[in-house]
Design a protein around this motif. Structure first.
Motif, PDB file in Angstrom:
ATOM      1  N   ASP A  44      74.988  72.169  68.659  1.00  0.00           N
ATOM      2  CA  ASP A  44      75.399  70.983  67.451  1.00  0.00           C
ATOM      3  C   ASP A  44      75.201  70.019  68.616  1.00  0.00           C
ATOM      4  O   ASP A  44      75.759  68.401  67.719  1.00  0.00           O
ATOM      5  CB  ASP A  44      76.442  71.087  66.616  1.00  0.00           C
ATOM      6  N   GLY A  45      75.339  69.964  69.889  1.00  0.00           N
ATOM      7  CA  GLY A  45      74.510  68.281  70.571  1.00  0.00           C
ATOM      8  C   GLY A  45      76.324  68.004  70.738  1.00  0.00           C
ATOM      9  O   GLY A  45      76.502  67.155  72.021  1.00  0.00           O
ATOM     10  N   VAL A  46      76.960  68.577  71.081  1.00  0.00           N
ATOM     11  CA  VAL A  46      78.525  68.422  71.795  1.00  0.00           C
ATOM     12  C   VAL A  46      78.527  68.400  72.880  1.00  0.00           C
ATOM     13  O   VAL A  46      78.070  69.679  74.026  1.00  0.00           O
ATOM     14  CB  VAL A  46      79.913  69.011  70.915  1.00  0.00           C
ATOM     15  N   LEU A  47      79.142  67.679  73.764  1.00  0.00           N
ATOM     16  CA  LEU A  47      79.114  67.999  75.764  1.00  0.00           C
ATOM     17  C   LEU A  47      80.604  68.433  76.114  1.00  0.00           C
ATOM     18  O   LEU A  47      81.104  67.420  75.320  1.00  0.00           O
ATOM     19  CB  LEU A  47      78.173  66.621  76.328  1.00  0.00           C
ATOM     20  N   LEU A  48      80.402  69.262  76.554  1.00  0.00           N
ATOM     21  CA  LEU A  48      81.572  69.246  77.171  1.00  0.00           C
ATOM     22  C   LEU A  48      81.750  69.295  78.375  1.00  0.00           C
ATOM     23  O   LEU A  48      81.219  69.500  79.659  1.00  0.00           O
ATOM     24  CB  LEU A  48      82.408  70.944  77.492  1.00  0.00           C
TER      25      LEU A  48
END
Length: 124
Positions: A44-48
Protein backbone atom coordinates in the motif's frame (compact mmCIF):
# COMPACT_ATOMS: atom_id res chain seq x y z
CA UNK A 1 -6.75 15.44 1.31
CA UNK A 2 -7.59 12.34 3.30
CA UNK A 3 -5.18 10.98 5.88
CA UNK A 4 -3.09 7.92 5.10
CA UNK A 5 -0.21 6.33 6.96
CA UNK A 6 3.08 6.96 5.14
CA UNK A 7 6.07 5.61 7.12
CA UNK A 8 7.51 4.72 10.48
CA UNK A 9 11.04 4.25 11.78
CA UNK A 10 11.65 0.93 13.50
CA UNK A 11 14.63 0.67 15.83
CA UNK A 12 16.86 -2.27 15.00
CA UNK A 13 19.98 -3.86 16.47
CA UNK A 14 21.01 -4.71 12.89
CA UNK A 15 18.98 -2.77 10.30
CA UNK A 16 19.88 -5.14 7.44
CA UNK A 17 18.85 -8.23 9.44
CA UNK A 18 15.56 -6.66 10.57
CA UNK A 19 14.67 -5.45 7.07
CA UNK A 20 15.43 -8.91 5.64
CA UNK A 21 13.28 -10.54 8.36
CA UNK A 22 10.29 -8.33 7.45
CA UNK A 23 10.80 -8.73 3.67
CA UNK A 24 10.81 -12.51 4.01
CA UNK A 25 7.94 -12.65 6.50
CA UNK A 26 5.69 -10.31 4.48
CA UNK A 27 6.95 -11.35 1.02
CA UNK A 28 7.79 -7.85 -0.16
CA UNK A 29 10.71 -6.86 -2.43
CA UNK A 30 13.68 -4.73 -1.49
CA UNK A 31 13.06 -0.98 -1.58
CA UNK A 32 15.50 1.88 -2.21
CA UNK A 33 17.27 2.87 1.01
CA UNK A 34 19.12 6.03 1.99
CA UNK A 35 20.99 7.61 4.86
CA UNK A 36 20.73 5.65 8.11
CA UNK A 37 17.69 3.68 6.88
CA UNK A 38 17.14 0.30 5.28
CA UNK A 39 13.63 0.50 3.86
CA UNK A 40 10.88 -2.03 3.31
CA UNK A 41 7.87 -0.86 1.29
CA UNK A 42 4.51 -2.55 1.79
CA UNK A 43 2.07 -3.02 -1.09
CA UNK A 44 0.00 0.00 0.00
CA UNK A 45 3.07 2.26 -0.20
CA UNK A 46 3.80 2.42 3.53
CA UNK A 47 7.53 2.51 4.26
CA UNK A 48 9.07 0.67 7.19
CA UNK A 49 12.42 2.35 7.80
CA UNK A 50 14.90 0.36 9.89
CA UNK A 51 17.62 2.28 11.74
CA UNK A 52 20.16 1.50 14.43
CA UNK A 53 19.61 4.09 17.17
CA UNK A 54 22.35 4.99 19.64
CA UNK A 55 20.03 4.17 22.55
CA UNK A 56 18.52 1.05 24.10
CA UNK A 57 15.64 -0.28 22.03
CA UNK A 58 12.20 -0.21 23.62
CA UNK A 59 9.85 -2.97 22.45
CA UNK A 60 7.08 -1.80 20.13
CA UNK A 61 4.08 -3.66 18.68
CA UNK A 62 3.48 -3.86 14.92
CA UNK A 63 0.42 -5.64 13.52
CA UNK A 64 0.02 -6.58 9.87
CA UNK A 65 -3.24 -7.52 8.16
CA UNK A 66 -2.44 -10.24 5.62
CA UNK A 67 -4.56 -12.44 3.38
CA UNK A 68 -5.11 -16.10 4.21
CA UNK A 69 -2.62 -17.35 1.62
CA UNK A 70 0.22 -15.14 2.90
CA UNK A 71 -0.64 -16.10 6.49
CA UNK A 72 -0.33 -19.79 5.56
CA UNK A 73 3.04 -19.29 3.87
CA UNK A 74 4.40 -17.03 6.64
CA UNK A 75 3.24 -19.39 9.36
CA UNK A 76 4.84 -22.33 7.57
CA UNK A 77 8.14 -20.37 7.38
CA UNK A 78 7.90 -19.58 11.12
CA UNK A 79 7.41 -23.24 11.93
CA UNK A 80 10.11 -24.45 9.51
CA UNK A 81 12.54 -21.86 10.88
CA UNK A 82 11.84 -22.74 14.50
CA UNK A 83 10.67 -19.19 15.25
CA UNK A 84 9.03 -19.01 18.67
CA UNK A 85 5.46 -17.76 18.33
CA UNK A 86 2.27 -17.51 20.34
CA UNK A 87 -1.49 -17.38 19.85
CA UNK A 88 -1.83 -14.51 22.35
CA UNK A 89 -0.07 -11.22 23.14
CA UNK A 90 0.62 -12.36 26.72
CA UNK A 91 2.74 -15.20 25.28
CA UNK A 92 0.92 -17.90 27.26
CA UNK A 93 0.00 -20.12 24.29
CA UNK A 94 3.30 -20.99 22.57
CA UNK A 95 3.36 -22.79 19.25
CA UNK A 96 -0.27 -21.94 18.46
CA UNK A 97 -2.33 -19.50 16.40
CA UNK A 98 -5.62 -17.89 17.39
CA UNK A 99 -8.97 -17.69 15.63
CA UNK A 100 -10.06 -14.28 16.87
CA UNK A 101 -12.39 -11.87 15.04
CA UNK A 102 -13.39 -14.46 12.44
CA UNK A 103 -9.84 -14.98 11.22
CA UNK A 104 -6.47 -16.20 12.38
CA UNK A 105 -3.59 -14.52 14.17
CA UNK A 106 -0.11 -15.16 15.49
CA UNK A 107 2.41 -13.23 17.59
CA UNK A 108 6.19 -13.39 17.34
CA UNK A 109 9.30 -11.29 18.00
CA UNK A 110 11.47 -9.73 15.32
CA UNK A 111 15.30 -9.75 15.55
CA UNK A 112 15.27 -6.52 17.62
CA UNK A 113 12.67 -7.89 20.07
CA UNK A 114 9.63 -6.02 18.75
CA UNK A 115 6.25 -7.78 19.06
CA UNK A 116 4.91 -8.65 15.61
CA UNK A 117 1.33 -9.70 14.99
CA UNK A 118 -0.05 -11.20 11.79
CA UNK A 119 -3.85 -11.24 11.45
CA UNK A 120 -6.15 -12.27 8.62
CA UNK A 121 -9.18 -10.20 9.69
CA UNK A 122 -9.26 -6.66 11.05
CA UNK A 123 -10.50 -6.14 14.59
CA UNK A 124 -13.16 -3.68 13.42
Amino acid sequence: MSVTFNHTIIAAKDREESARFFRELLEVPEAPSWGPFVNVQLSDGVLLQFAEPPVDIQMQHYAFLVDDELFDRAYRRLQDGGVVHWADPQMRRPGEINHEHGGRGVYLKDPAGHAIELITRPYL
